[in-house]
Design an enzyme around this catalytic site. Structure first.
Site, PDB file in Angstrom:
ATOM      1  N   LYS A 179      -0.590  98.405  53.757  1.00 46.89           N
ATOM      2  CA  LYS A 179      -1.130  98.900  52.478  1.00 46.89           C
ATOM      3  C   LYS A 179      -2.626  99.162  52.554  1.00 46.89           C
ATOM      4  O   LYS A 179      -3.131 100.077  51.910  1.00 46.89           O
ATOM      5  CB  LYS A 179      -0.796  97.928  51.342  1.00 46.89           C
ATOM      6  CG  LYS A 179       0.705  97.893  51.052  1.00 46.89           C
ATOM      7  CD  LYS A 179       1.064  97.508  49.639  1.00 46.89           C
ATOM      8  CE  LYS A 179       2.542  97.819  49.417  1.00 46.89           C
ATOM      9  NZ  LYS A 179       3.069  97.443  48.142  1.00 46.89           N
TER      10      LYS A 179
ATOM     11  N   LYS B  16      10.645 103.240  54.889  1.00 46.14           N
ATOM     12  CA  LYS B  16      11.257 102.514  53.771  1.00 46.14           C
ATOM     13  C   LYS B  16      11.223 103.365  52.500  1.00 46.14           C
ATOM     14  O   LYS B  16      10.235 104.059  52.251  1.00 46.14           O
ATOM     15  CB  LYS B  16      10.439 101.238  53.559  1.00 46.14           C
ATOM     16  CG  LYS B  16      11.052 100.199  52.672  1.00 46.14           C
ATOM     17  CD  LYS B  16      10.130  98.998  52.549  1.00 46.14           C
ATOM     18  CE  LYS B  16       9.018  99.245  51.556  1.00 46.14           C
ATOM     19  NZ  LYS B  16       8.856  98.272  50.497  1.00 46.14           N
TER      20      LYS B  16
ATOM     21  N   LYS C  39       8.077 103.242  46.231  1.00 42.57           N
ATOM     22  CA  LYS C  39       7.593 103.799  44.959  1.00 42.57           C
ATOM     23  C   LYS C  39       6.463 104.784  45.174  1.00 42.57           C
ATOM     24  O   LYS C  39       6.276 105.711  44.396  1.00 42.57           O
ATOM     25  CB  LYS C  39       7.036 102.668  44.084  1.00 42.57           C
ATOM     26  CG  LYS C  39       8.041 101.668  43.600  1.00 42.57           C
ATOM     27  CD  LYS C  39       7.276 100.497  42.979  1.00 42.57           C
ATOM     28  CE  LYS C  39       8.193  99.386  42.574  1.00 42.57           C
ATOM     29  NZ  LYS C  39       7.522  98.085  42.600  1.00 42.57           N
TER      30      LYS C  39
END
Ligand code: AQP
Length: 344
Positions: A115, A207, A210
């Site tokens: 991230k 993956k 969102k």
């Protein structure tokens, strides 16, 4: 060794675009576990602000996620649904755990690396300390079981390490205060089934997420039936027909992903799905998968929209849930303060 009563805790971030991965990896299990366990399901808004959020959108996402929990079948009367920021114990215990966890442990967390990306120096301290807050979420309720997707395994392991270190570091004080030989349980991750890591519909190596800029990479729980069917039809595949055995899915990530999704949505194992579709072309399989996905997911979207039209009801659920969560959390925090030697 102390025996802790079984209790389930889990959470999802209110960061919009709730998707099929969140549903199959986590929320489906939330619903199942209600039958056998006392459960607390949290809308983890403190986690959401580890990256920038627009306040008005965050508020809408908190309500939307609450509506999604209920629409998927979580019962807010029998169990507890609440948002994290309404129970101050999460932030308090997270601070204590910041002082228990070691920097080396956090340096190993792969989610932070993914991230934060190349711009690590500019990531928030909160994003780095995220796993300590997650350990606090779980241990504030002395939860023994945590249903999550595969990507959260490392964070649950860190929660276990934090619990174990707290138990050891303060063992004398824990015993002296009458809490026996173990203050916190070592929580178990529940990561089972054919869809613990749902992949992007556009790229079988990524993956489902969102934050993927392509809406075609994921099926959102709020999608209308046409959108669900179209996304399945457009999902990336390879030119071969489906294999008859699970071993035949090796090296075919997109096929593996779609078979896993079919299996999870139909409550079957991948092997059973391949017994039916082995040898079939993707066109036939995708038609069946689109029908199944619409059948399972479209009613959730309808119910989410119905519930979202009544924000006063949603807010009431969260206030009531927070009051019930706080009862457990306050007890834990009083005991933690006694163990640490704080005056209260
Ligand atoms: N693709 C997935 N497959 C299976 N489970 C998944 N989960 C998330 N993605 C998948 C599980 O959903 C729960 C809640 O996730 P979260 O809200 O904490 O957020 P996340 O993991 O950050 O979700 P995303 O979609 O991956 O968000 P971004 O794009 O922001 O990184 C967890 O139990 C998680 O395992």
């Amino acid at each position: 060794m102390a025996n802790f009563p079984e209790r389930v805790f889990s959470g999802v971030q209110p960061t919009g675009n709730l998707h099929l991965g969140n549903y199959l990896g986590a929320i489906v299990k939330f619903v199942e576990l209600q039958r056998s366990h006392e459960c607390l399901y949290c809308v983890v808004d403190l986690h959401a602000i580890t990256v920038p959020q627009k306040p008005a959108e965050l508020k809408a996402s908190i309500r939307e996620l609450t509506a999604a929990y209920i629409a998927c079948g979580v019962d807010p009367a029998a169990h507890v649904i609440f948002n994290q920021s309404q129970v101050s114990g999460h932030a308090e215990l997270a601070w204590v755990f910041n002082c228990v966890a070691r920097i080396g442990w956090l340096n190993r967390m792969t989610q932070f690396k993914e991230k934060a990306g190349k711009d690590r120096e500019n990531a928030s301290v909160g994003l780095y300390a995220y796993p300590c807050l997650m350990a606090a979420d779980i241990l504030l309720y002395k939860a023994t079981h945590v249903p999550v997707g595969e990507d959260q395994k490392q964070h649950i392991e860190l929660a276990r390490d934090v619990a174990q270190k707290f138990n050891l570091d303060f063992s004398e004080s824990i015993a002296a205060n009458g809490f026996g030989d173990q203050f916190f349980p070592l929580p178990e991750p529940l990561i089972q089934g054919p869809a613990t890591r749902v992949m992007s519909l556009r790229d079988g190596s990524k993956k489902m997420s969102k934050s993927d800029p392509s809406d075609y990479s994921r099926i959102n729980l709020s999608d209308e039936p046409d959108a669900i069917a179209q996304k399945v039809r457009k999902a990336k595949t390879d030119p071969e027909p489906l294999p008859s055995e699970v071993e035949g899915l090796a090296g075919r990530p997109e096929a593996d992903n779609l078979v896993g999704i079919f299996a999870a949505l139909s409550g079957r194992a991948k092997a059973q799905v391949l017994q039916e579709f082995g040898g079939a072309q993707f066109s036939a399989f995708k038609t069946a998968l689109a029908d199944l996905a619409v059948d399972r997911l479209a009613p959730i979207g309808v119910e989410m929209r119905r519930l979202s039209a009544d924000p006063a009801y949603i807010d009431g659920v969260l206030v009531d849930g927070a009051a019930r969560a706080r009862k457990i959390a306050d007890e834990t925090m009083k005991a933690v303060k006694d163990v640490l030697g704080f005056v209260r």
